[in-house]
Enzyme design. Structure first.
Site, PDB file in Angstrom:
ATOM      1  N   ASP A  68      89.394  42.672  13.775  1.00  0.00           N
ATOM      2  CA  ASP A  68      88.005  42.647  14.201  1.00  0.00           C
ATOM      3  C   ASP A  68      87.867  41.993  15.570  1.00  0.00           C
ATOM      4  O   ASP A  68      88.625  41.077  15.920  1.00  0.00           O
ATOM      5  CB  ASP A  68      87.204  41.849  13.162  1.00  0.00           C
ATOM      6  CG  ASP A  68      85.706  41.943  13.346  1.00  0.00           C
ATOM      7  OD1 ASP A  68      85.259  42.573  14.323  1.00  0.00           O
ATOM      8  OD2 ASP A  68      84.993  41.369  12.514  1.00  0.00           O
TER       9      ASP A  68
ATOM     10  N   SER B  46      77.564  41.434  11.818  1.00  0.00           N
ATOM     11  CA  SER B  46      77.731  41.026  13.211  1.00  0.00           C
ATOM     12  C   SER B  46      76.593  40.084  13.619  1.00  0.00           C
ATOM     13  O   SER B  46      76.404  39.039  12.995  1.00  0.00           O
ATOM     14  CB  SER B  46      77.834  42.274  14.098  1.00  0.00           C
ATOM     15  OG  SER B  46      78.349  41.972  15.357  1.00  0.00           O
TER      16      SER B  46
ATOM     17  N   HIS C 219      85.830  46.075  12.863  1.00  0.00           N
ATOM     18  CA  HIS C 219      84.527  45.417  12.781  1.00  0.00           C
ATOM     19  C   HIS C 219      83.634  46.033  11.710  1.00  0.00           C
ATOM     20  O   HIS C 219      82.615  45.452  11.347  1.00  0.00           O
ATOM     21  CB  HIS C 219      83.847  45.516  14.154  1.00  0.00           C
ATOM     22  CG  HIS C 219      82.687  44.611  14.366  1.00  0.00           C
ATOM     23  ND1 HIS C 219      82.723  43.245  14.148  1.00  0.00           N
ATOM     24  CD2 HIS C 219      81.409  44.879  14.809  1.00  0.00           C
ATOM     25  CE1 HIS C 219      81.547  42.707  14.436  1.00  0.00           C
ATOM     26  NE2 HIS C 219      80.735  43.674  14.833  1.00  0.00           N
TER      27      HIS C 219
END
Length: 307
Positions: free
Chosen positions: A255, A114, A282
């Site tokens: 995601d 991320s 995610h």
């Protein structure tokens, strides 16, 4: 038997001394395997939710280095810092400092998840570290404008009255209220982690960030949908061609980071392999752990560069 070492390293910024806390799973001294450094997300989370990656040592003997980025977890907090303090450059400097402290700056791999993938990619593209041998970008956008467009499209898939309430909370600055928090848990269940209940280490990382939200609020903003922080407009699309090491790109159709935000990595990085986890959101390390660890280890242990 797993070897774990924890410690902290002094990090000097503008004449001030801060502490970066780290945990090493495995032995850096043997030299048998190149170490993997994990960059957690947020910005402003801690290392806790990415701890499943310790299995990389269990499965393959690769030492794994976790750390809490400045402002979060067990590293120094700076709730009083001006917004100009919190920059990608700060966190790249912190990473350089940690690598040198651990004496691995000449030979290491990076896995960023991320925000951590954004940081890792910017680090590789802008600093061209000679010691970086392999890079894994996991569930990260190459542009925050592209991320914002994608996640807001996901929000609009919810009923119109729900979306209206969420937008009102964000406009009124009431994202701390239970109605908003309950919706975010629903959104997370669809687009961040499908496990029900949410894994305890992930829930704890989120709670830790909620208790000290300075970095997230400054760089991201009020929420995932309301990008009002200093990362608004952030992009590294124009420098991605500078990344020369083999790179693994991980994403998922469900995601919160949608495909258009991921695509520039694939188009611009020279040596790259892209794997989509069809049954993940995610966090494939939770949603599809068996496939996730196979893909990651195949890449890290591969004798040839990425495709």
């Amino acid at each position: 038997m797993t070897t774990e070492i924890t410690g902290s390293v002094d990090f000097f910024v503008e004449g001030q001394i801060y502490q970066t806390w780290y945990k090493i799973v495995g032995d850096l001294m043997t030299g048998a395997h190149r170490p993997l450094v994990i960059l957690h997300g947020g910005p402003g989370l801690d290392h806790g939710y990415v701890l499943p990656n310790a299995l990389i040592y269990e499965k393959a003997g690769i030492p794994v280095v976790f750390y809490d980025q400045l402002g979060g977890g067990r590293s120094t907090h700076r709730p009083d810092a001006p917004k100009e303090f919190w920059t990608p450059e700060l966190f790249m400097d912190e990473l350089d400092n940690l690598l040198k402290h651990l004496h691995i700056q000449d030979d290491f791999d990076l896995l960023g998840h991320s925000w951590g993938g954004m940081l890792g990619a910017q680090y590789a593209a802008s600093r061209s570290p000679k010691g970086l041998k392999r890079l894994i970008i996991s569930n990260s956008p190459a542009s925050m404008d592209l991320f914002e467009a994608g996640i807001n499209a996901l929000l609009e898939e919810f009923p119109a009255d729900v979306v209206q309430k969420i937008r009102k909370h964000e406009a009124d600055g009431t994202t701390h209220e239970q109605e908003y928090l309950s919706f975010m848990m629903t959104f997370y269940g669809k687009h961040v982690c499908k496990m029900d209940p949410m894994p305890e280490v992930l829930a704890n990382s989120l709670k830790t960030m909620e208790s000290e939200p300075t970095v997230y609020r400054t760089m991201q903003g009020l929420s995932e949908f309301s990008l009002t922080g200093t990362l608004k407009g952030w992009t590294i699309v124009d420098i991605l061609h500078n990344i020369s090491c083999p790179t693994l790109l991980l994403s998922a159709p469900l995601d919160e980071v949608q495909q258009p935000a991921v695509l520039p990595f694939f188009l611009k990085i020279q040596k790259i392999k892209w794997v989509e986890f069809q049954n993940s959101t995610h966090l494939a390390c939770y949603d599809e752990p068996e496939k996730y660890f196979k893909v990651v280890l195949d890449f890290l242990e591969g004798t040839e560069g990425a495709n």
